[in-house]
Design an enzyme around this catalytic site. Structure first.
Site, short mmCIF file in Angstrom:
data_model
loop_
_atom_site.label_atom_id
_atom_site.label_comp_id
_atom_site.label_asym_id
_atom_site.label_seq_id
_atom_site.Cartn_x
_atom_site.Cartn_y
_atom_site.Cartn_z
N ASP A 201 11.00 107.30 27.89
CA ASP A 201 11.16 105.87 27.98
C ASP A 201 12.35 105.59 28.88
OD1 ASP A 201 13.40 106.36 26.43
OD2 ASP A 201 12.62 105.37 24.64
N GLU B 286 11.77 96.45 24.04
CA GLU B 286 12.78 96.92 24.99
C GLU B 286 12.38 98.20 25.69
OE1 GLU B 286 17.22 98.63 25.35
OE2 GLU B 286 15.75 99.22 23.87
N ASP C 240 8.94 97.38 19.35
CA ASP C 240 9.91 97.44 20.44
C ASP C 240 9.55 96.51 21.60
OD1 ASP C 240 12.07 98.26 21.92
OD2 ASP C 240 11.11 100.07 22.66
N ASP D 22 20.21 107.23 25.32
CA ASP D 22 21.00 106.22 26.03
C ASP D 22 22.48 106.58 26.01
OD1 ASP D 22 20.01 103.90 27.47
OD2 ASP D 22 18.88 103.43 25.68
N GLU E 126 24.72 103.32 20.89
CA GLU E 126 24.21 104.13 22.00
C GLU E 126 25.01 103.95 23.29
OE1 GLU E 126 20.16 102.87 22.48
OE2 GLU E 126 20.70 100.76 22.61
N ARG F 122 12.70 94.94 17.94
CA ARG F 122 13.84 95.24 18.82
C ARG F 122 13.81 94.29 20.01
NH1 ARG F 122 15.81 101.15 21.05
NH2 ARG F 122 13.70 101.28 21.91
#
Length: 710
Positions: free
Chosen positions: A618, A260, A258, A446, A418, A326
């Site tokens: 997160d 992000e 990830d 999200d 999302e 990602r």
């Protein structure tokens, strides 16, 4: 450094030129020229798409203010009128090619880890295999707390017994139980267990060592491998009547590295750290030092596993998870590179170009372990709003492929479902990338944050626990599977489900997360290698592709109308105690996450909730909590003074929870001097002003300010 009009931070320039490019076959001149053309052509389109988001949100806000009691039909008509809700086109099937089996044809767990942590990245890649004995013994699955000190023989015996039950379920023996077995051996290519065969002999696929007394036996069920390891010298194997020392099961088939939500990358220094770890994974030479018990060990990537086939040939099974990367979404710009006019370029363009370049190291391999045996690069693209933005992502990667000399559609796209505008237009989102989509995944966290922000003016939202119980979430989760099957993803791509956010509650996960494969998801997110091993048990119990076939044949189709049923509170006579507890829970999560993000650059944290249960936080969870308080403030469920007092009180709680961390900087009592505390306040009190409720703009600005002081 100036490269064809791109002003590139020297750290990033040197990394790309000296480390990423060599070995790819792409020369520096072609790369930088192509990168510059891509940026200067596509950055204006990027900005126009973001402007369209803002324009649509302004219209929706105004409409809800003037139509406070409008029902779903009126809402649906208006969203169609302004181009938010689009007409659905004819049926089609995706045309994605060269997809690896871990994505297309085998169902299993998927790990998500911050790529900036080399140890986590290596652990995730190596989480393809996990010891079931270790995962049962070391978690709450056994029903009692994990013992400290020396090995607990009684608990160990219960672990062995439970594992034997799993073997009976997945690999039943003709006329016997695994608990009674004294010998496993191979004769004439057939696995015999005390001279009895498996009820399904084809599930035996390999072995190691002497067939009369194998070192290990390899079995396969629903596409997933299980290795029975025998060792008479092992502390457990020596006490086992069959000498069974461990049961090692294929766990994380795939993992997302990830860049992000779980990282805190705000400048060139941070991005180089992320890209360098991705380079190590693609080249296969990533190393990480692990400190444990006062000793240091080097963590390296596992090799593939080699077995003898029953027919005498050789079987190689991958030793590592297939890796996705990602990228960031379309929103943020990066100071690591500026264009010819001195403006920061969209970070998503940089991620697309650099992460794909690095993946060439895997594609160029002629021997040794590969990430993709089918010559593909797997990129998850998050936070896209509607088909137009998915089409833009497809265009970005087509341009990247041209610059790097890759065949069209080498890059496979993972679409995160999302954002509300993507959920209600999911079929058209998939159509926009039908030649490269290899993954769709619900992201409840999200998705909830976007639901709150999009419908901010519709009224006060329910408490967070009650939002999860509303009908829209079931419709959202079902529609993702239904549309995926309708668009032909089964057998070609992953249809995924979201994260289990409580990494210490494995017993609860084992009880509840089986619902994901039952729902037709051929992958679902887990927070750790241990969770991957335990979640893999669900895919042995459930044949996901049979579930998908049944769902497709049944013609189930969740409807957009149900998704548009906004989870505002129908009952608003909350007591002050209920209101305060909700604010406290939100505030604790916000502060516990933000303080480590801002002060230490930690993008993913396990933060205790109001009940002292550690939850993975997160930016997605931060988005929910900050937008939820912003919504209640806007609708006067609580007051600014009440929220500020709660934030200050919970800051002291978070300080206390982190007192054992020598790098931690307390927020209380000097609140006005704490950049982290002030940022947490801004996320709440300025929440309505943030683009689509995203937290990145405020977090990045604050982190850059703190880094500048260090």
């Amino acid at each position: 450094m100036n490269h064809h009009g791109l002003k590139v931070d020297p750290q990033l320039s040197d990394f790309i030129t000296e480390r990423a490019l060599p070995g790819t076959g792409v020369d520096a001149e072609s790369f930088w020229r192509g990168f510059s053309d891509l940026v200067h052509d596509l950055a204006p389109k990027n900005r126009a798409l973001l402007a369209k988001r803002d324009a649509l949100q302004a219209k929706i806000d105004a409409w809800f203010r003037s139509h406070p009691d409008a029902g779903i039909p009126a809402q649906k008509a208006y969203l169609t009128e302004i181009g938010y809700l689009l007409p659905e086109g004819p049926d089609f099937s995706i045309e994605t090619r060269n997809v690896d089996p871990e994505i297309a044809s085998v169902a299993g767990p998927q790990l998500v880890v911050p790529i900036t942590n080399a140890r986590y990245a290596a652990n995730a890649a190596n989480a393809r295999w996990g010891s079931l004995y270790d995962c049962l013994y070391g978690t709450d699955v056994m029903g009692t707390p994990v013992p400290g000190g020396n090995y607990d023989k009684g608990r160990g015996a219960r672990v062995v017994a439970r594992t034997r039950v799993f073997l009976d379920e997945a690999f039943p023996i003709e006329g016997a139980a695994h608990a009674d077995v004294r010998r496993y051996h191979v004769k004439d290519g057939v696995l015999l267990i005390d001279d009895l065969p498996l009820m399904q002999p084809e599930k035996f696929v390999g072995f190691r060592g002497n067939p009369r007394a194998p070192d290990s036996i390899l079995l396969r069920n629903n596409g997933l491998h299980v290795e029975l390891v025998f060792d008479r010298a092992h502390p457990i194997g020596s006490r086992d009547q069959a000498l069974l020392a461990d049961v090692v099961i294929e766990s994380a088939l795939s993992a997302i590295m990830d860049c992000e939500d779980s990282v805190a990358c705000v400048d060139a220094e941070d991005k180089v750290q992320a890209y360098d770890n991705w380079l190590g994974l693609m080249k296969g030479d990533l190393e990480a030092v692990v400190e444990k018990g006062g000793k240091s060990t080097m963590r390296r990537l596992n090799p593939d596993r080699v077995f003898s086939r029953p027919d005498g040939g050789e079987l190689t099974v991958k030793g590592r998870a297939l890796l996705w990367v990602r990228n960031v979404g379309h929103l943020m710009a990066t100071p690591a590179i500026c264009d010819k006019d001195g403006s920061e370029i969209p970070e998503g363009l940089m991620d697309a170009m650099v992460t794909t370049l690095i993946a060439l190291h895997d594609l160029k391999k002629t021997e040794g372990p590969r990430n993709s045996a089918h010559g593909s690069v797997y990129v998850v693209k998050p936070k896209m709003h509607g088909p137009e933005e998915v089409a833009f992502a497809d265009e970005i990667f087509a341009r990247v492929e041209d610059v790097l000399g890759l065949p069209r559609y080498t890059v496979k796209l993972g679409i995160m479902d999302e954002e509300r505008r993507s959920s209600v237009n999911l079929k058209e989102c998939i159509r926009a990338a039908k030649h490269r989509v290899a993954f769709i995944n619900t992201g409840f966290l999200d998705r909830t944050g976007d639901e709150i922000h999009t419908s901010m003016e519709a009224g006060p939202f329910s408490r967070k626990d009650f939002i999860k119980r509303k009908g829209w979430i079931t419709a959202y989760e079902n529609l993702n599977v239904d549309i995926g099957l309708e668009c032909g993803l089964s057998g070609k791509a992953q249809i995924g489900k979201g994260m289990w956010a409580a990494p210490d509650l494995m017993a609860a996960m084992l009880e509840q997360k089986i619902e994901h494969p039952k729902a037709g998801a051929n992958c679902a997110w887990v927070p750790s290698p241990t969770a991957a091993t335990l979640h893999a048990l669900h895919y042995h119990r459930i044949d996901v592709f049979a579930v998908q076939k049944k769902l497709a044949a049944g013609g189930r189709r969740a409807h957009v109308d149900a998704i548009l049923d906004i989870p505002v509170a129908s009952f608003r006579k909350w007591t002050q105690e209920q209101i305060l507890r909700e604010i406290e829970n939100n505030a604790q999560g916000i502060l516990g996450y933000v303080v480590r993000w801002i002060d230490q650059g930690i993008g993913c944290s396990k933060v205790p909730d109001i009940n002292n249960i550690g939850l993975m936080e997160d930016r997605a969870t931060l988005r929910i909590s900050s937008q939820h308080i912003a919504n209640w403030l806007h609708h006067k469920i609580c007051t600014p003074d009440q929220v500020m007092a709660t934030l200050k009180r919970m800051a002291a709680v978070v300080d206390s929870q982190n007192k054992g961390d020598p790098a931690y900087k307390p927020m209380a009592p000097g609140f006005e001097l704490s950049v982290a505390f002030q940022t947490a306040c801004d996320l709440v009190f300025k929440g309505r002003e943030q683009p689509n409720g995203y937290t990145e703009p405020l977090l990045h600005a604050a982190r850059l300010r703190v880094k500048g002081r260090n």
